[in-house]
Design a protein around this motif. Sequence first.
Motif, PDB file in Angstrom:
ATOM      1  N   SER B 176       1.126  -0.978   0.321  1.00  0.00           N
ATOM      2  CA  SER B 176       0.141   0.068  -0.543  1.00  0.00           C
ATOM      3  C   SER B 176       0.597   0.975   0.021  1.00  0.00           C
ATOM      4  O   SER B 176       0.380   2.462  -0.278  1.00  0.00           O
ATOM      5  N   GLY B 177       2.512   0.899   0.517  1.00  0.00           N
ATOM      6  CA  GLY B 177       3.008   2.672   0.829  1.00  0.00           C
ATOM      7  C   GLY B 177       3.634   2.615  -0.852  1.00  0.00           C
ATOM      8  O   GLY B 177       3.498   3.891  -0.840  1.00  0.00           O
ATOM      9  N   THR B 178       4.450   1.840  -1.077  1.00  0.00           N
ATOM     10  CA  THR B 178       5.974   2.645  -2.351  1.00  0.00           C
ATOM     11  C   THR B 178       5.059   1.794  -3.717  1.00  0.00           C
ATOM     12  O   THR B 178       5.098   2.083  -4.553  1.00  0.00           O
ATOM     13  N   ARG B 179       3.415   0.754  -3.613  1.00  0.00           N
ATOM     14  CA  ARG B 179       2.003   0.503  -4.399  1.00  0.00           C
ATOM     15  C   ARG B 179       2.940   0.023  -5.559  1.00  0.00           C
ATOM     16  O   ARG B 179       2.731  -0.072  -7.331  1.00  0.00           O
ATOM     17  N   HIS B 180       4.081  -1.055  -5.411  1.00  0.00           N
ATOM     18  CA  HIS B 180       3.979  -2.272  -6.228  1.00  0.00           C
ATOM     19  C   HIS B 180       3.741  -3.668  -5.953  1.00  0.00           C
ATOM     20  O   HIS B 180       3.393  -3.488  -5.259  1.00  0.00           O
ATOM     21  N   ALA B 181       3.687  -3.465  -8.059  1.00  0.00           N
ATOM     22  CA  ALA B 181       3.267  -4.967  -7.531  1.00  0.00           C
ATOM     23  C   ALA B 181       3.349  -6.609  -7.220  1.00  0.00           C
ATOM     24  O   ALA B 181       4.766  -5.987  -8.237  1.00  0.00           O
ATOM     25  N   GLY B 182       2.793  -7.365  -7.083  1.00  0.00           N
ATOM     26  CA  GLY B 182       3.543  -8.951  -7.424  1.00  0.00           C
ATOM     27  C   GLY B 182       2.263  -9.602  -7.128  1.00  0.00           C
ATOM     28  O   GLY B 182       1.171  -9.318  -6.825  1.00  0.00           O
ATOM     29  N   MET B 183       2.904 -10.849  -6.945  1.00  0.00           N
ATOM     30  CA  MET B 183       1.596 -11.932  -7.159  1.00  0.00           C
ATOM     31  C   MET B 183       2.138 -12.878  -5.741  1.00  0.00           C
ATOM     32  O   MET B 183       3.544 -13.298  -5.199  1.00  0.00           O
ATOM     33  N   LEU B 184       0.983 -13.012  -5.231  1.00  0.00           N
ATOM     34  CA  LEU B 184       1.304 -13.543  -3.824  1.00  0.00           C
ATOM     35  C   LEU B 184       0.281 -14.915  -3.716  1.00  0.00           C
ATOM     36  O   LEU B 184      -0.433 -15.232  -4.405  1.00  0.00           O
ATOM     37  N   HIS B 185       0.939 -15.758  -3.302  1.00  0.00           N
ATOM     38  CA  HIS B 185       0.661 -16.891  -2.917  1.00  0.00           C
ATOM     39  C   HIS B 185       1.415 -17.978  -1.969  1.00  0.00           C
ATOM     40  O   HIS B 185       2.450 -17.261  -1.226  1.00  0.00           O
ATOM     41  N   TRP B 186       0.335 -18.752  -1.666  1.00  0.00           N
ATOM     42  CA  TRP B 186       1.065 -19.730  -0.128  1.00  0.00           C
ATOM     43  C   TRP B 186       1.575 -20.565  -0.336  1.00  0.00           C
ATOM     44  O   TRP B 186       2.558 -21.925  -1.582  1.00  0.00           O
ATOM     45  N   GLY B 191       7.715 -20.188   4.399  1.00  0.00           N
ATOM     46  CA  GLY B 191       8.175 -19.537   5.477  1.00  0.00           C
ATOM     47  C   GLY B 191       5.696 -18.793   5.321  1.00  0.00           C
ATOM     48  O   GLY B 191       4.936 -17.762   6.249  1.00  0.00           O
ATOM     49  N   GLY B 192       5.494 -18.888   4.242  1.00  0.00           N
ATOM     50  CA  GLY B 192       3.590 -19.294   4.375  1.00  0.00           C
ATOM     51  C   GLY B 192       2.844 -18.302   2.998  1.00  0.00           C
ATOM     52  O   GLY B 192       3.842 -18.719   1.818  1.00  0.00           O
ATOM     53  N   LEU B 193       2.349 -17.068   3.558  1.00  0.00           N
ATOM     54  CA  LEU B 193       2.184 -17.031   2.510  1.00  0.00           C
ATOM     55  C   LEU B 193       3.449 -16.123   1.771  1.00  0.00           C
ATOM     56  O   LEU B 193       4.096 -14.617   2.600  1.00  0.00           O
ATOM     57  N   VAL B 194       3.847 -15.805   0.525  1.00  0.00           N
ATOM     58  CA  VAL B 194       4.917 -14.696  -0.541  1.00  0.00           C
ATOM     59  C   VAL B 194       4.483 -14.165  -1.309  1.00  0.00           C
ATOM     60  O   VAL B 194       3.483 -14.209  -2.362  1.00  0.00           O
ATOM     61  N   LEU B 195       5.002 -12.374  -1.284  1.00  0.00           N
ATOM     62  CA  LEU B 195       4.536 -11.546  -2.312  1.00  0.00           C
ATOM     63  C   LEU B 195       5.525 -11.697  -3.091  1.00  0.00           C
ATOM     64  O   LEU B 195       6.906 -11.449  -2.550  1.00  0.00           O
ATOM     65  N   THR B 196       5.878 -12.042  -3.954  1.00  0.00           N
ATOM     66  CA  THR B 196       6.950 -12.628  -5.143  1.00  0.00           C
ATOM     67  C   THR B 196       6.930 -10.910  -6.304  1.00  0.00           C
ATOM     68  O   THR B 196       5.609 -10.517  -6.515  1.00  0.00           O
ATOM     69  N   GLY B 197       7.969 -10.441  -7.095  1.00  0.00           N
ATOM     70  CA  GLY B 197       7.804 -10.174  -8.104  1.00  0.00           C
ATOM     71  C   GLY B 197       7.694  -8.867  -7.763  1.00  0.00           C
ATOM     72  O   GLY B 197       7.851  -7.406  -8.203  1.00  0.00           O
ATOM     73  N   ILE B 198       8.622  -8.215  -6.261  1.00  0.00           N
ATOM     74  CA  ILE B 198       8.635  -6.696  -6.217  1.00  0.00           C
ATOM     75  C   ILE B 198      10.219  -6.488  -5.964  1.00  0.00           C
ATOM     76  O   ILE B 198      11.489  -7.439  -5.912  1.00  0.00           O
ATOM     77  N   PRO B 199      10.213  -5.853  -6.904  1.00  0.00           N
ATOM     78  CA  PRO B 199      12.291  -5.580  -7.194  1.00  0.00           C
ATOM     79  C   PRO B 199      12.565  -4.936  -6.172  1.00  0.00           C
ATOM     80  O   PRO B 199      12.416  -4.448  -5.576  1.00  0.00           O
ATOM     81  N   MET B 200      13.650  -5.599  -5.985  1.00  0.00           N
ATOM     82  CA  MET B 200      14.745  -5.542  -5.219  1.00  0.00           C
ATOM     83  C   MET B 200      15.428  -4.051  -4.146  1.00  0.00           C
ATOM     84  O   MET B 200      15.343  -4.081  -3.413  1.00  0.00           O
TER      85      MET B 200
END
Lengths: 164, 261
Positions: B176-186, B191-200
Amino acid sequence: MVCARYLVAIFAAFLLEGAVASRLAVGGAHPDLGLALVVYAGLFHGRPLGVGVGFLVGLLRGCLEPEWFGLEALLLPWVGFAAGSTSNVLNRSHPILQGILIAALLLLHDLARAGVLAGASPAGALALWVSEAPGTALYTALVVPPAVLWLPRLLAGRGGRALR
Amino acid sequence: MARRGFVRPGLSDWLFLALTLVLSLALLAAGPEARAGAALFLGRTLFLPFRPALAIQPGAPEARREILALRERLARESLEWSTFEETLRENDRLRRLLDFREQETSPLVPAQVVGRSLDRFGESWLIAPGGGAPARPGQAVVSVDGLVGCVYAADGGFGNVRTLRNGALQVSAMLSGTRHAGMLHWQPLAGGLVLTGIPMHVPVRRGDEVMTSGYGGIFPKGIAVGEVVSTGDDSTSLVKRVVVRPRTDFAETEEVFLLGN
């Protein structure tokens, strides 16, 4: 009569898993009541009832997983069959032996299941199994046998006691 | 006294096992739609007689109705608040769109959780929507706390929901802060619910809010999903791997809401 009791127990275990077991989660692991019931059915009443209970529990579980409907009904009868095969070998009234048997069969069941779900990736299946199965096996083995110490009398009935 | 020693399986043992195996394999060999139909038919048949008992608390039907109404209102407020916050940020960034039409909130249909699969390899629930409204595949499911998952099969008023703790469900989500989107999956191993695709290069802090991005068309934009608990590098080291704690308590949730009926 024993079959009727098991039908009630299967449905009760299924409802308990949904209503109570999810609240008893520790580190993401829940006691697997359905599999434990299959083990008890095989252990105290032999292979046919273990296989039948396994199949019914598998069908019930499949209702919640339409994508893999039939997979649990394929795997759990083997658990009942294996538990039934130990029926006359183990001291089945011993809670520690019950716990070890439940844990061992749960690990084997999950390994087979992970193998199917991971498809052609043995490494993926092993990783999935390592992350999910041991915690549940330990939890179920520690919780279920003490909690159901009274069940053998209720479920075994006269025939079951005579076999001991 | 107990008989001791291994007893070889008899012919009847093998036949009974073979019968169950043949039935199971026949189910598995059927197509996905046939399997889903059979599973939902069986679930509906088994759960329907118990539905009134599950839905009514003895002696307190009025209180239960009131609680349901309040929860629905709370969920609606929560959703509207998320949308409002989102709109404020949009307005702040995009001044030229100040007169952008206010985003409408989808109607909420309350539903009761009547079955849970505690499958270690992917959680799914059976839900029964209230008021005779049917569930539809593709509908988003929320609780008062945030996103729960998505209906992926429905039949006869019952719906099967893949929760966020099911590896088969992927949700497009953003920070919500940076507005960067990625894919969220279990991913239990990660570690559980993981958001991938956020640039380094994107700064991600513990506690940052994660919400749906609206991409993909299934989940409306701005539904709260959870908060960041840790970050790490992906195996490619090109993107971050963000572990998210879901807002919804999956063990305690008993009522959910279907969006966009």
